[in-house]
Design a protein around this motif. Structure first.
Motif, PDB file in Angstrom:
ATOM      1  N   SER A  43       0.839  -1.199   0.000  1.00  0.00           N
ATOM      2  CA  SER A  43       0.000   0.000   0.000  1.00  0.00           C
ATOM      3  C   SER A  43       0.877   1.254   0.000  1.00  0.00           C
ATOM      4  O   SER A  43       0.627   2.197  -0.763  1.00  0.00           O
ATOM      5  CB  SER A  43      -0.916  -0.014   1.223  1.00  0.00           C
TER       6      SER A  43
ATOM      7  N   THR B 100       2.423   1.801  -3.496  1.00  0.00           N
ATOM      8  CA  THR B 100       1.532   2.347  -4.518  1.00  0.00           C
ATOM      9  C   THR B 100       1.184   3.813  -4.258  1.00  0.00           C
ATOM     10  O   THR B 100       0.828   4.519  -5.187  1.00  0.00           O
ATOM     11  CB  THR B 100       0.246   1.508  -4.656  1.00  0.00           C
TER      12      THR B 100
ATOM     13  N   TRP C 295       1.314  -2.590  -7.965  1.00  0.00           N
ATOM     14  CA  TRP C 295      -0.116  -2.888  -8.107  1.00  0.00           C
ATOM     15  C   TRP C 295      -0.345  -4.372  -8.341  1.00  0.00           C
ATOM     16  O   TRP C 295      -1.278  -4.970  -7.786  1.00  0.00           O
ATOM     17  CB  TRP C 295      -0.716  -2.061  -9.241  1.00  0.00           C
TER      18      TRP C 295
ATOM     19  N   TRP D 152       0.314  -6.312  -5.147  1.00  0.00           N
ATOM     20  CA  TRP D 152      -0.772  -6.005  -4.209  1.00  0.00           C
ATOM     21  C   TRP D 152      -2.035  -6.764  -4.642  1.00  0.00           C
ATOM     22  O   TRP D 152      -2.816  -7.224  -3.819  1.00  0.00           O
ATOM     23  CB  TRP D 152      -0.989  -4.504  -4.185  1.00  0.00           C
ATOM     24  N   GLY D 153      -2.215  -6.919  -5.951  1.00  0.00           N
ATOM     25  CA  GLY D 153      -3.319  -7.709  -6.470  1.00  0.00           C
ATOM     26  C   GLY D 153      -3.184  -9.188  -6.134  1.00  0.00           C
ATOM     27  O   GLY D 153      -4.169  -9.861  -5.827  1.00  0.00           O
TER      28      GLY D 153
ATOM     29  N   ARG E  48      -6.797  -3.909  -8.644  1.00  0.00           N
ATOM     30  CA  ARG E  48      -5.339  -3.751  -8.603  1.00  0.00           C
ATOM     31  C   ARG E  48      -4.691  -4.266  -9.879  1.00  0.00           C
ATOM     32  O   ARG E  48      -3.781  -3.630 -10.424  1.00  0.00           O
ATOM     33  CB  ARG E  48      -4.785  -4.451  -7.368  1.00  0.00           C
TER      34      ARG E  48
ATOM     35  N   LYS F 272      -5.281  -1.775 -12.658  1.00  0.00           N
ATOM     36  CA  LYS F 272      -4.360  -0.630 -12.566  1.00  0.00           C
ATOM     37  C   LYS F 272      -2.987  -1.020 -13.106  1.00  0.00           C
ATOM     38  O   LYS F 272      -2.366  -0.252 -13.855  1.00  0.00           O
ATOM     39  CB  LYS F 272      -4.268  -0.147 -11.114  1.00  0.00           C
TER      40      LYS F 272
END
Length: 145
Positions: free
Chosen positions: A62, A65, A75, A78-79, A94, A97
């Motif tokens: 987090s 990003t 991203w 994080w996805g 995510r 993006k």
């Protein structure tokens, strides 16, 4: 999701990180504190993701990003975290993006294909996996899926 599948996703996240970093992401100037902070957040977040420390991975990815919003690997990783937690809508946001930032990266399409497959959307999964193979015929994981 099996442990083997989770480990495969983490490996893909790592491989994506390496290929995305090699494509000259829009990071802060090398040698600055901002650059050091971004790289630190990236690798600590990735390590936490790999060992299953989801809370720490969430925090660091987090941060990344927010610090470097134009870095697709942040991203995508994080996805992967959201996908592992079966938060499919968040994973989709995510990955979308990441795809927006790196539309020619086969690993993103592979991850999106895995996501759609887990959602039960076979047609979308097949389309994403085919796109991954079209972008990189050497992506054997996508071809196999």
């Amino acid at each position: 999701m099996s442990l083997k599948h989770i480990l495969s996703l983490v490996l893909v996240g790592y491989l994506f990180a390496m290929t995305a970093c090699a494509s000259k992401p829009k990071l802060p100037e090398k040698g600055t504190q901002a650059y050091s902070d971004a790289v630190s957040s990236f690798y600590i977040g990735l390590a936490a993701l790999q060992v299953g420390h989801d809370i720490y991975a969430e925090d660091k990815l987090s941060q990344l990003t927010k610090m470097v919003p134009n870095e697709p690997a942040g991203w995508a990783n994080w996805g992967v975290l959201a996908l592992r937690q079966r938060n499919y809508d968040l994973a989709s946001q995510r990955f979308s993006k990441a795809r927006e930032l790196a539309s020619k990266n086969d690993q993103i399409y592979y991850l999106m294909g895995i996501l759609e497959g887990q959602r039960g959307n076979s047609a979308a999964a097949i389309a994403d996996l085919r796109e991954a193979v079209d972008l990189n015929p050497q992506n054997l994981r996508a071809a196999y899926q």
